[in-house]
Design a protein around this motif. Structure first.
Motif, PDB file in Angstrom:
ATOM      1  N   ARG A 102     -11.350  -4.045 -45.432  1.00  0.00           N
ATOM      2  CA  ARG A 102     -12.241  -3.057 -44.850  1.00  0.00           C
ATOM      3  C   ARG A 102     -11.458  -1.951 -44.149  1.00  0.00           C
ATOM      4  NH1 ARG A 102     -16.172  -5.326 -40.382  1.00  0.00           N
ATOM      5  NH2 ARG A 102     -14.156  -5.636 -39.402  1.00  0.00           N
TER       6      ARG A 102
ATOM      7  N   ARG B 117     -20.953  -7.581 -47.784  1.00  0.00           N
ATOM      8  CA  ARG B 117     -22.115  -6.821 -47.307  1.00  0.00           C
ATOM      9  C   ARG B 117     -22.387  -7.136 -45.845  1.00  0.00           C
ATOM     10  NH1 ARG B 117     -20.566  -4.380 -51.124  1.00  0.00           N
ATOM     11  NH2 ARG B 117     -21.491  -4.542 -53.184  1.00  0.00           N
TER      12      ARG B 117
ATOM     13  N   LEU C 263     -20.249  -7.829 -43.684  1.00  0.00           N
ATOM     14  CA  LEU C 263     -19.241  -7.136 -42.873  1.00  0.00           C
ATOM     15  C   LEU C 263     -19.432  -5.628 -42.934  1.00  0.00           C
ATOM     16  CD1 LEU C 263     -16.056  -9.202 -43.715  1.00  0.00           C
ATOM     17  CD2 LEU C 263     -17.178  -9.035 -41.516  1.00  0.00           C
ATOM     18  N   GLY C 264     -20.447  -5.192 -43.659  1.00  0.00           N
ATOM     19  CA  GLY C 264     -20.715  -3.766 -43.707  1.00  0.00           C
ATOM     20  C   GLY C 264     -19.946  -3.023 -44.788  1.00  0.00           C
ATOM     21  N   ILE C 265     -19.336  -3.749 -45.732  1.00  0.00           N
ATOM     22  CA  ILE C 265     -18.639  -3.083 -46.830  1.00  0.00           C
ATOM     23  C   ILE C 265     -19.657  -2.782 -47.914  1.00  0.00           C
ATOM     24  CG2 ILE C 265     -16.831  -3.309 -48.563  1.00  0.00           C
ATOM     25  CD1 ILE C 265     -15.471  -5.307 -46.676  1.00  0.00           C
ATOM     26  N   LYS C 266     -19.787  -1.520 -48.296  1.00  0.00           N
ATOM     27  CA  LYS C 266     -20.861  -1.171 -49.222  1.00  0.00           C
ATOM     28  C   LYS C 266     -20.367  -0.728 -50.588  1.00  0.00           C
ATOM     29  CE  LYS C 266     -22.738   1.499 -46.059  1.00  0.00           C
ATOM     30  NZ  LYS C 266     -21.993   1.032 -44.866  1.00  0.00           N
TER      31      LYS C 266
END
Lengths: 451, 387, 384
Positions: free
Chosen positions: C221, C245, C247-250
């Motif tokens: 990330r 997802r 962890l906010g990885i898109k």
């Protein structure tokens, strides 16, 4: 003490006279040579392969018996020593062959050949065989060294700790090989240019060590199995072995009698690791085996433990016998169509057993032998019925074989906790003498038919 | 780290879960496939205000540390739950119950099957708020029955047999459970995805910053997503801690607990004192199985991709939990809890700061170190057998 | 005395019975042609073996229905390997030496194919691996073939797709260090992607069976990649997508054929939507062969065939095609006939076996949309 009955029997000692001492060893090697030359060509390749696996499994089971059976310690990482020995021997053998002979393909003689159709005259023993012998011994020694390192700290403690440490050791070996090594080199020029100390990096990683020559044959496998049994037997019947068994029976009492328990435990463990390492070396060079650390994990260790316990803790012949059964059984279960015919064996066994049982009961003789016959017959019959049902319903019985295996394990442990032979050996049970006694007892009770 | 022009005062940040990263909707982070949790949907919006009143801005070093710590604690508490089962059985019967990890697997898979049959999960079929509790109870109940059956059927006949035999039987039971679970009409051989039943939403977010775009439209710094503290992890760990607390009270404050400790200390004498040893042993097994089931359910909530029942990863998980029990001091209940959390932290800190390749090596390396220098475990007393 | 004799009598009767049983077991229909298949029907990779077996069975059924080989029917003998190489070696030995099969199909996992291939090579029986993609499988073994592309090609396919179709500049890699397959794909991808001018913004590893990837994803990330290449198997890929997802990885995840399973969508759910992987075929691909195959498979097994089923089907069909062209069904002739396979129209593309006995054919890239893989692009092999 379970072994009390055999104390008066003067067994051969480790330090016996030279001629008698070497005689069985020579006999075993000769027998292995004869089997390889005469019986091997008569067997089909598949049956030869099963026999080969049996040999390696006997070495593993009997060597583990020295730890788990003789000294009562509990090692759960036997496969790890197999991996250490196997990878060591494979590295020496593979890269050694390249450096010495220019290629790694099979360069062994008749004694190392598992193929039934080699062309041209083949020598009995070649340089390749010599290298194989050396690398197998080296693999065993390295495994023994690891055994010393693992055993020394943990064998000071109670048996359970050895179990956990060996389990952990096995996992560490597996992870290190999988994560830190890469594919084996296969280009002769590249190998020639690589310095020797870098070879341990190229032992296959997760894919497994590919390209190893298949030296393992009935000669090596059965020969080593014979030598392992001989060593185990000699240890068991020497003062050395008495010390082992005393530790097993009561560690505190053994210590009080002046047995240095830790030293003896470590010795047993190192010897077992040595043989497991050599078994690993043979296993690595077996046709149809892709040496890979992922398969030499704790599940493989469990398989070996099961052989030892099934045979009876401390019984060498029991372990060997269990190794034979557990190698053949999965192959029988692979093809259930064949099992349907089991009733041909089961019916006479049950009928004969019942007849003998009635006879024995009438004459008030021992009924254990008829019971054994009936039990065996019923087991075969159940298998046959299961196979028949599976066939009529078109169920793939092969998928259920591990369930049968697990159930059989539980039932045997509950019904016969001491294993097949307990601590005694097959010859010590005096099978034939026992049978004779039993038949005589049948006659004695009625007092008739005595000449 | 701080992007220009962004207010930092806690008061301003309070509503940041709605307007994070320049006003993108918060729903993005609630995660896909998460059902709208009925009751919790009313309570949960308040939680961020209580737990996290701000977005914390941290240097990346600390951010990584915090993330690792949170994960280590979450997984460590599950290891502790499983380790309790191992340690209790070992304390009483002095053998390693290899089938314990399979009971844990059973807990996870029963949870999945119940959820599947109920049809929960997915955006069209949101699970009611009580779904998690119900599934947890069913899983615990099923595993309790299985644990009882195993003990009565396989281990009780072997009470007087050598320990090695019991161990082999345990391996047999383990193989049996694994292979039964693989059958098509039980769980099958395919891995499955477990829907999230516990309420999930972001409680706090720590660190991170949006993309910084220069005046000419060139991206100067890429967006860095923040560390997220998620409700599902908190609830999972809290449940695990609660169960451990209940067990601790049970063992140390009740009459039954005293009986269990007595049997563990000396079964023969305990029997002479009128303690029904067999029943106590069965109860111990049932408690262990129940805790394992709870761990299985919580595990399936944290890692929703369930491996098939015979996957080696499950055995390895069980082994690590067992290592946790030994590190804490086998037979010692508080030791198992401590050991579990320690192993969890070690695994995650090792993976982050040394490298994830040798994750298992750290765990088993710690085991060997502990056995070398403190053979009885951290809380246990060194076991030297005397006459 | 009488009793003793009866014991001996019973024993000899039992031995005789055993012999009879053995003999009757051996006798089976002589007019069928036996083909062996070894695969992991149980164990951790059971789905692989079962899919492949279904594909092979379908091909055999069709072949027999169309008259078989000069009127003789083909019979498949399937042995389980439990996903272990030593079991694979034993199974193949049994197939080749006891059951006397004319050719062997299998395995999926490269390690197991290497073990089985060694036996086939030693005994001179041709083997076609449907889906072992490691280059070592056919290396130096002239009796071993495969109908799938190899890892280096797949690495190139994904790199090309990321560079040309996704216009990605920075890609992070998260690979399985305990799988040679995964390591190989990662190496090839890195090589090709950097050669195309891209940068690798992160290179992290995990081990098969790992459940937690937060440590690795956390590091990835911070590199802020445009896409993440995850050359592993579908269970881990699904978990990685979910955790990324969370962890906010898109950014999209990219994968190889190890992702190919209907379970991928079940595990990954919405997290896996919009991700891409390279595969042997796509069920929704246009084309007569693919459509007919998917239809027949669905009506027989009630499921959409995955890539492994299609490859099993193709492997069996290539064998049947070679049988027709071969001078005899002996190992050497059959091997030469298989080696001569050229422009064979198969479900997974037009297959030509090259001098390394590997299939030269195109790969497809599919996108996960609505829980299903949807055809996105075809990447052709580069002509050398």
């Amino acid at each position: 003490m379970a072994s009390a009955g055999q104390i008066e029997k003067p067994g051969p000692t480790l330090m016996g006279s030279a001629a008698i001492g070497w005689l069985p060893t020579i006999a075993i090697i000769l027998a292995a040579v004869i089997i390889q030359i005469t019986i091997r060509p008569m067997l089909g390749d598949f049956y030869a392969k099963v026999l080969l696996d049996i040999g390696v499994n006997i070495v593993l089971a009997v060597s583990l018996t020295m730890v788990n059976g003789f000294t009562g310690q509990f090692s759960m990482g036997h496969a790890a020593f197999m991996a250490v020995g196997g990878y060591t021997a494979a590295t020496v053998m593979y890269y050694g062959s390249f450096r010495l002979f220019g290629e790694a393909s099979m360069a062994g003689g008749v004694l190392s050949s598992m193929m039934s159709d080699r062309e041209g005259p083949v020598p009995y023993f070649t340089r390749g065989d010599l290298l194989f012998l050396a690398s197998t011994l080296f693999g065993g020694l390295v495994a023994a060294g690891c055994g010393y390192l693992v055993g020394l700290p943990s064998l000071r403690l109670r048996g359970d700790y050895l179990a956990i440490v060996t389990l952990g050791f096995g996992e560490i070996v597996r992870v290190l090989i999988q994560a830190l090594t890469t594919d084996a080199l296969y280009d002769a020029d590249e190998i020639a240019a690589t310095p020797v100390y870098q070879f341990p990096k190229y032992i296959g990683g997760a894919l497994g060590f590919s390209g190893l020559p298949f030296y393992n044959s009935l000669f090596w496998s059965l020969g080593l199995a014979g030598l392992t049994i001989l060593t185990a037997y000699r240890i068991k019947s020497s003062t050395f072995g008495r010390a082992f068994l005393s530790i097993r029976e009561d560690e505190i009492a053994a210590e009080a009698m002046g047995v240095n328990t830790t030293r003896y435990k470590v010795r047993a463990f190192v010897i077992a690791a040595f043989f497991a390492g050599m078994a690993g070396a043979l296993f690595a060079h077996t046709s149809g085996v892709q040496l890979n650390a992922g398969e030499l994990g704790f599940l493989k260790s469990f398989d070996i433990i099961i052989m030892v316990v099934l045979g009876g803790l401390g019984s060498i012949s029991g372990a060997a016998f269990a190794a034979i059964i557990l190698t053949i059984l999965p192959e029988l279960l692979r093809q259930p169509a064949f099992l349907v015919h089991g009733w041909i064996v089961a019916v006479p066994l049950i009928a004969g057993g019942i007849a003998l049982r009635m006879l024995a009961a009438r004459r008030r003789a021992d009924t254990s032998i008829p019971k054994l016959l009936i039990g065996f017959g019923v087991a075969v019959a159940l298998l046959a019925i299961a196979a028949a049902i599976a066939r009529s319903r078109d169920i793939d019985l092969g998928r259920y074989r591990m369930i049968f295996y697990a159930l059989a394990l539980i039932v045997i442990m509950i019904a016969r906790p001491q294993g097949l032979l307990s601590v005694r050996e097959i010859w010590e049970r005096g099978l034939w003498r026992g049978l004779g006694n039993w038949v005589r007892s049948l006659r004695r009770e009625t007092g008739e038919a005595r000449p | 780290m701080n992007e220009p022009g962004r207010p930092e005062s806690p008061g301003e940040g309070a509503d940041s879960h709605e307007t994070r990263h320049g006003g993108r909707p918060a729903r993005v982070f609630t995660g896909p496939g998460v059902p709208d949790p009925g009751l919790f949907s009313r309570v949960a919006p308040l939680l961020p205000h209580l737990v996290a009143s701000a977005r914390y801005h941290l240097p990346p070093v600390l951010e990584l540390f915090l993330q690792t710590l949170l994960n280590g604690l979450a997984v460590g508490s599950l290891y502790a739950l499983i380790a309790l089962g191992y340690t209790m059985v070992y304390g009483i019967l002095k053998f390693i119950n290899f089938a314990h990890s399979d009971v844990f697997v059973l807990g996870a898979w029963v949870s999945y099957e119940v959820t599947r049959i109920a049809g929960w999960g997915g955006p069209d079929h949101p699970a009611p708020w009580w779904a998690g509790i119900l599934v947890l109870i069913i899983a615990m109940f099923t595993c309790a029955i299985v644990g009882f059956t195993i003990e009565r059927g396989a281990y009780k006949p072997l009470r007087r047999a050598p320990r090695l035999n019991v161990l082999i039987t345990a391996i047999g039971v383990s193989l049996l459970l694994q292979n039964l679970g693989q059958l098509d009409f039980i769980f099958g051989t395919r891995p499955q995805g477990m829907p999230t039943l516990l309420p999930d939403r972001v409680l706090a977010e720590i660190g991170g910053h949006p993309a910084v775009v220069g005046p000419d439209g060139v991206v100067i710094a890429n967006e860095v997503a923040p560390v997220l503290v998620r409700l599902v992890d908190v609830v999972g760990s809290a449940t695990a801690l609660l169960l451990m607390f209940v067990l601790d009270r049970l063992v140390f404050k009740t009459k039954m607990g005293r009986a269990m400790r007595a049997v563990s200390y000396n079964p023969g004498t305990a029997a002479l004192m009128g303690i029904p040893v067999d029943r106590i042993i069965s109860i111990t097994f049932v408690i262990g199985a129940t805790l394992a089931a709870a761990a299985g359910f919580l595990y399936s909530q944290k890692y929703s991709g369930l491996n098939q029942p015979a996957a080696p990863v499950w055995v390895l998980l069980g082994l690590k939990a067992f290592v946790a029990a030994v590190v804490g001091g086998i037979g010692n209940i508080r030791g198992a809890m401590l050991g579990g959390i320690l192993i969890g932290l070690l695994e995650f800190f090792g993976a982050t700061y040394i490298g994830p390749e040798l994750k298992d090596v750290y765990v088993f390396g710690l085991l060997i170190l502990v056995l070398l220098f403190r053979p009885g475990g951290i809380l246990g007393s060194a076991a030297v057998e005397k006459v | 005395m009488r009793t003793k004799r009866s014991v001996v009598g019973w024993m000899s009767a039992a031995i005789a019975a055993l012999a009879v049983a053995g003999a009757t077991g051996m006798v089976s229909a002589q007019d069928t042609i036996k083909v062996g298949h070894y695969g992991s029907m149980t164990g951790k990779e059971a789905t692989f073996g079962q899919s492949t077996d279904n594909g092979i069975k379908l091909a055999v059924e069709e072949f027999n229905a169309a008259g078989g080989f000069n009127g003789r029917k083909v019979e498949v003998i399937t042995y389980d390997t439990k996903g272990e190489s030593s079991e694979a070696g034993k199974a193949v030995t049994r197939l080749v030496t006891s059951d006397k099969v004319i050719a062997v199909l299998g395995e999926v996992a490269s390690t197991l194919s290497l073990a089985g291939g060694a036996v086939c090579q030693e005994k001179g029986v041709p083997m076609i691996s449907p889906s072992s993609t490691n280059p070592a499988v056919t290396r130096g073994r002239d009796y071993v073939f495969r109908v799938c592309f190899i890892d280096p090609f797949q690495g190139l396919v994904v790199a090309k797709f990321a560079h040309e179709n996704l216009k990605a500049k920075k890609v992070a890699v998260l690979y399985d260090q305990a799988q040679t397959y995964s390591k190989g794909l990662r190496d090839e991808f890195k090589k090709h992607f950097t050669a195309m001018g891209g940068t690798i913004s992160g290179d992290e590893a995990y081990s098969s069976g790992d459940q937690d990837f937060s440590a690795q994803l956390g590091k990835i990330r911070s590199g802020a990649p445009d896409a993440i290449f995850v050359p592993g198997y579908y269970t881990e890929a699904g978990n990685i997508a979910l955790q990324a997802r969370k962890l906010g990885i898109k950014v999209p995840l990219l994968g190889g054929d190890g992702w190919d399973s209907e379970q991928l969508a079940k595990i990954g759910g919405e997290a896996i939507e919009g991700c891409y992987y390279s595969n042997h075929y796509a069920p929704d691909q246009k084309g007569e062969l693919v459509e007919a195959f998917v239809k027949k498979y669905q009506s027989k097994f009630g499921a959409t065939p995955d890539g492994l089923a299609a490859l099993g089907y193709d492997a069996a069909n290539i064998l049947f095609d070679a049988m027709k062209r071969s001078k005899s069904l002996g190992g050497k002739d059959l091997r030469d006939a298989i080696a001569a396979t050229k422009d064979f129209k198969a479900v997974t593309g037009t297959i030509t076996l090259d001098k390394n006995r590997d299939a030269q054919k195109s790969a497809v890239v599919v996108e996960m949309k609505g829980g299903k893989p949807v055809y996105a692009a075809t990447v052709e092999p580069t002509k050398k």
